[in-house]
Each structure stands twice: as C-alpha cells, then as structure tokens.
Design a protein around this motif. Sequence first.
Motif, PDB file in Angstrom:
ATOM      1  N   VAL A   1      16.766 -24.868 -18.840  1.00  0.00           N
ATOM      2  CA  VAL A   1      17.211 -23.477 -18.818  1.00  0.00           C
ATOM      3  C   VAL A   1      17.496 -23.053 -17.382  1.00  0.00           C
ATOM      4  O   VAL A   1      16.649 -23.232 -16.495  1.00  0.00           O
ATOM      5  CB  VAL A   1      16.146 -22.534 -19.431  1.00  0.00           C
ATOM      6  N   ASP A   2      18.664 -22.487 -17.144  1.00  0.00           N
ATOM      7  CA  ASP A   2      18.999 -21.924 -15.842  1.00  0.00           C
ATOM      8  C   ASP A   2      18.487 -20.486 -15.806  1.00  0.00           C
ATOM      9  O   ASP A   2      19.019 -19.610 -16.481  1.00  0.00           O
ATOM     10  CB  ASP A   2      20.513 -21.957 -15.635  1.00  0.00           C
ATOM     11  N   GLY A   3      17.447 -20.253 -15.011  1.00  0.00           N
ATOM     12  CA  GLY A   3      16.816 -18.943 -14.992  1.00  0.00           C
ATOM     13  C   GLY A   3      17.315 -18.008 -13.912  1.00  0.00           C
ATOM     14  O   GLY A   3      16.818 -16.890 -13.790  1.00  0.00           O
ATOM     15  N   ALA A   4      18.309 -18.428 -13.139  1.00  0.00           N
ATOM     16  CA  ALA A   4      18.732 -17.646 -11.973  1.00  0.00           C
ATOM     17  C   ALA A   4      19.192 -16.245 -12.342  1.00  0.00           C
ATOM     18  O   ALA A   4      18.941 -15.290 -11.595  1.00  0.00           O
ATOM     19  CB  ALA A   4      19.840 -18.390 -11.229  1.00  0.00           C
ATOM     20  N   GLU A   5      19.877 -16.092 -13.477  1.00  0.00           N
ATOM     21  CA  GLU A   5      20.411 -14.788 -13.865  1.00  0.00           C
ATOM     22  C   GLU A   5      19.586 -14.104 -14.947  1.00  0.00           C
ATOM     23  O   GLU A   5      19.984 -13.052 -15.458  1.00  0.00           O
ATOM     24  CB  GLU A   5      21.859 -14.950 -14.345  1.00  0.00           C
TER      25      GLU A   5
ATOM     26  N   ASN B   1      19.104 -10.067 -24.525  1.00  0.00           N
ATOM     27  CA  ASN B   1      18.793 -10.971 -25.634  1.00  0.00           C
ATOM     28  C   ASN B   1      17.745 -11.986 -25.179  1.00  0.00           C
ATOM     29  O   ASN B   1      17.850 -12.535 -24.080  1.00  0.00           O
ATOM     30  CB  ASN B   1      20.052 -11.720 -26.077  1.00  0.00           C
ATOM     31  N   PRO B   2      16.725 -12.236 -25.991  1.00  0.00           N
ATOM     32  CA  PRO B   2      15.696 -13.203 -25.591  1.00  0.00           C
ATOM     33  C   PRO B   2      16.253 -14.612 -25.481  1.00  0.00           C
ATOM     34  O   PRO B   2      17.027 -15.054 -26.342  1.00  0.00           O
ATOM     35  CB  PRO B   2      14.652 -13.097 -26.703  1.00  0.00           C
ATOM     36  N   VAL B   3      15.881 -15.307 -24.425  1.00  0.00           N
ATOM     37  CA  VAL B   3      16.354 -16.669 -24.175  1.00  0.00           C
ATOM     38  C   VAL B   3      15.225 -17.672 -24.336  1.00  0.00           C
ATOM     39  O   VAL B   3      15.377 -18.707 -24.983  1.00  0.00           O
ATOM     40  CB  VAL B   3      16.968 -16.786 -22.766  1.00  0.00           C
ATOM     41  N   CYS B   4      14.080 -17.385 -23.747  1.00  0.00           N
ATOM     42  CA  CYS B   4      12.954 -18.302 -23.814  1.00  0.00           C
ATOM     43  C   CYS B   4      11.678 -17.556 -23.452  1.00  0.00           C
ATOM     44  O   CYS B   4      11.712 -16.378 -23.068  1.00  0.00           O
ATOM     45  CB  CYS B   4      13.150 -19.506 -22.895  1.00  0.00           C
ATOM     46  N   CYS B   5      10.561 -18.252 -23.578  1.00  0.00           N
ATOM     47  CA  CYS B   5       9.254 -17.663 -23.269  1.00  0.00           C
ATOM     48  C   CYS B   5       8.358 -18.770 -22.728  1.00  0.00           C
ATOM     49  O   CYS B   5       8.531 -19.942 -23.073  1.00  0.00           O
ATOM     50  CB  CYS B   5       8.661 -17.052 -24.541  1.00  0.00           C
ATOM     51  N   VAL B   6       7.423 -18.401 -21.871  1.00  0.00           N
ATOM     52  CA  VAL B   6       6.449 -19.358 -21.338  1.00  0.00           C
ATOM     53  C   VAL B   6       5.066 -18.729 -21.432  1.00  0.00           C
ATOM     54  O   VAL B   6       4.846 -17.608 -20.954  1.00  0.00           O
ATOM     55  CB  VAL B   6       6.750 -19.724 -19.865  1.00  0.00           C
TER      56      VAL B   6
ATOM     57  N   GLY C   1      11.676 -22.403 -26.370  1.00  0.00           N
ATOM     58  CA  GLY C   1      13.109 -22.219 -26.216  1.00  0.00           C
ATOM     59  C   GLY C   1      13.722 -21.493 -27.395  1.00  0.00           C
ATOM     60  O   GLY C   1      13.025 -21.009 -28.290  1.00  0.00           O
ATOM     61  N   LYS C   2      15.056 -21.448 -27.428  1.00  0.00           N
ATOM     62  CA  LYS C   2      15.756 -20.731 -28.505  1.00  0.00           C
ATOM     63  C   LYS C   2      15.484 -21.356 -29.867  1.00  0.00           C
ATOM     64  O   LYS C   2      15.522 -20.658 -30.888  1.00  0.00           O
ATOM     65  CB  LYS C   2      17.256 -20.713 -28.222  1.00  0.00           C
ATOM     66  N   ASP C   3      15.218 -22.662 -29.901  1.00  0.00           N
ATOM     67  CA  ASP C   3      14.925 -23.311 -31.174  1.00  0.00           C
ATOM     68  C   ASP C   3      13.623 -22.796 -31.789  1.00  0.00           C
ATOM     69  O   ASP C   3      13.422 -22.931 -33.004  1.00  0.00           O
ATOM     70  CB  ASP C   3      14.835 -24.828 -31.001  1.00  0.00           C
ATOM     71  N   GLU C   4      12.756 -22.246 -30.954  1.00  0.00           N
ATOM     72  CA  GLU C   4      11.472 -21.734 -31.454  1.00  0.00           C
ATOM     73  C   GLU C   4      11.491 -20.222 -31.669  1.00  0.00           C
ATOM     74  O   GLU C   4      10.470 -19.634 -32.011  1.00  0.00           O
ATOM     75  CB  GLU C   4      10.346 -22.114 -30.478  1.00  0.00           C
ATOM     76  N   LEU C   5      12.643 -19.599 -31.467  1.00  0.00           N
ATOM     77  CA  LEU C   5      12.783 -18.163 -31.684  1.00  0.00           C
ATOM     78  C   LEU C   5      13.212 -17.910 -33.125  1.00  0.00           C
ATOM     79  O   LEU C   5      14.305 -18.295 -33.540  1.00  0.00           O
ATOM     80  CB  LEU C   5      13.802 -17.571 -30.712  1.00  0.00           C
TER      81      LEU C   5
ATOM     82  N   THR D   1      10.373 -13.345 -32.829  1.00  0.00           N
ATOM     83  CA  THR D   1       9.097 -14.004 -32.536  1.00  0.00           C
ATOM     84  C   THR D   1       9.307 -15.460 -32.139  1.00  0.00           C
ATOM     85  O   THR D   1      10.020 -16.201 -32.825  1.00  0.00           O
ATOM     86  CB  THR D   1       8.160 -13.935 -33.763  1.00  0.00           C
ATOM     87  N   PHE D   2       8.696 -15.858 -31.016  1.00  0.00           N
ATOM     88  CA  PHE D   2       8.665 -17.265 -30.626  1.00  0.00           C
ATOM     89  C   PHE D   2       7.499 -17.935 -31.355  1.00  0.00           C
ATOM     90  O   PHE D   2       6.356 -17.476 -31.255  1.00  0.00           O
ATOM     91  CB  PHE D   2       8.485 -17.403 -29.119  1.00  0.00           C
TER      92      PHE D   2
END
Length: 270
Positions: free
Chosen positions: A90-94, A124-129, A145-149, A153-154
């Motif tokens: 995941v590119d988190g820069a933006e 829009n939600p992209v990912c979570c840690v 990641g998006k596959d777990e959204l 809910t993640f």
Amino acid sequence: MQINSNIYTAKVMHHRLAPKKHSFWYRVYMFYIDLDELELLAKKLRWFSHNKFNLFSFRDAEHLQLPKDNPDQTKNTRQHLEDYLKENGVDGAELKIKLLTNLNVLGYNFNPVSFYYCFDQQDNPVCCVAEISNTYREMKLFFFGKDELQGDTFKKITTKYFYVSPFIDHDDTFDFKLKIPTNTLDIKIDDLDKNGNLFFISTLKGEKKALTNSNMLKYFFSIPLIPLQIMGMIHWQAFKLWIKKIPFHPKSKNPELQRNVYKPYKPQIK
C-alpha cells in the motif's frame, strides 16, 4: 482551521468463557488523532503537546518503530507507518491516517492496543493496522487490507504468535472485527483456541466527543492517570485469574511462537 481529531468515551468489556468464566468491564476514553494534525493540535490545545511533556502528549517513540532492531529515530509515526504499509503493498503517502489510541498522561503511557485507520482523499477506507502491545513493552502489528473490509468493518482471523497474556497461549487465534469509527466506536477482538472454539470475547464500544481543552480536563479528572489505571487493572485481573487456577503460560515458553515482534524481549543470560 477545523480539527478532525476527537475523543471517544467508551467501555471495555472482557468475558472469558473457558476453562472458567471470568468477566469484567471498565470505563475508558481514547483519542482519535489525525496524524497530520499533531502540530496543529499542539498549537490550538493548551493541554496537548507533541513529543513534549504536558497533561496529554503524543510521543512518536511510544508507537511503531521500524525496523525492529534498529529504528530510525529521525522518522515520525506517520513515516514509520508508511514504511510498514509499503511492505504490505500500500502506498500511504497520500492517505489520511487516523490513530485510535491512549495519549501519554503526565509522562506515562501504556497502550494495550491502538488502531491506525487509513483513508483515501475521498475518505474511503483503504486499510487498517492494529498495534498490540504487552506489559513488556513489546509490540506486534496486524495488517488489514481491502480484501478484509466487509461493509464498514475490517475482519480477519489470524494466529496470534505473540505473548499478550500468561493465561492465553502464544499460538491461539485472534478474530478481529474492527468497525470504522464514526459517531460511535464498535471494536471486537475475540480469541479462538487451536480447535477453533471461542473462549474469550473483548469489546470496545463508545461515543464520539469533541477534542477541546474543556473536554480534555473533564475526562482527565473523570479517570485520572488512565494509562496507569489500565496497567493496574491488567495486573489485578491477572491475579484473579491466577486465584481461579487458570492455566498459566510463561512468556519464556515456546519463544519460536513469538514472531515479527517489535522491541523484542531479550531474557538475561545467567
């Protein structure tokens, strides 16, 4: 400038189903901090500082530091998180990154778990840690990641491979259900044994409040020195479990089952 960060007043509930029942709950409050607002918050809020002593402070050193064995002290929490996201594709820069966590209170902090929620420029939600810590100040990250959204809910079921409690095996399984914070907070992390049986339920549910000077004072005095109280609660409940003779798993047992741990525990060699 409008502040995007806020506070959640919440209840934490733990309910052990096996091998013996044990339940408790306690009140908490947590901060939901926009990582791009740290300097703004330090300017606008009298009781908040960034990497400086105050009633409440956010300290980069209390969160993820990469790499594990030799962290770059010149990087802040957002930069370390971007490095971690890159490792996970995941590119988190933006991305907009908001962290649900406990702040340092009068020079002390302990975070059993913190959550980084990452959004694109359209919110829009992209990912979570999830950043989980134990009382040895070790830390482990879990990526969603998006596959777990699923909806808002993640969700993820994964082997823990981490020492969290002496009353839970290192290789039991986490079942995460992390709802994206809105006006309410609804987070659930359960534990499954090696046979897939649910034996431990934990929930964090709360309501959104404005992050203001008055609210910071209000919640500080409602639960003084909250990180210290949380640490005390952990040890008090552990004592109760010991009295109930719940099976005890020493931290030094099966070190191979503690994987990808940050700030790793190094036992003394005698």
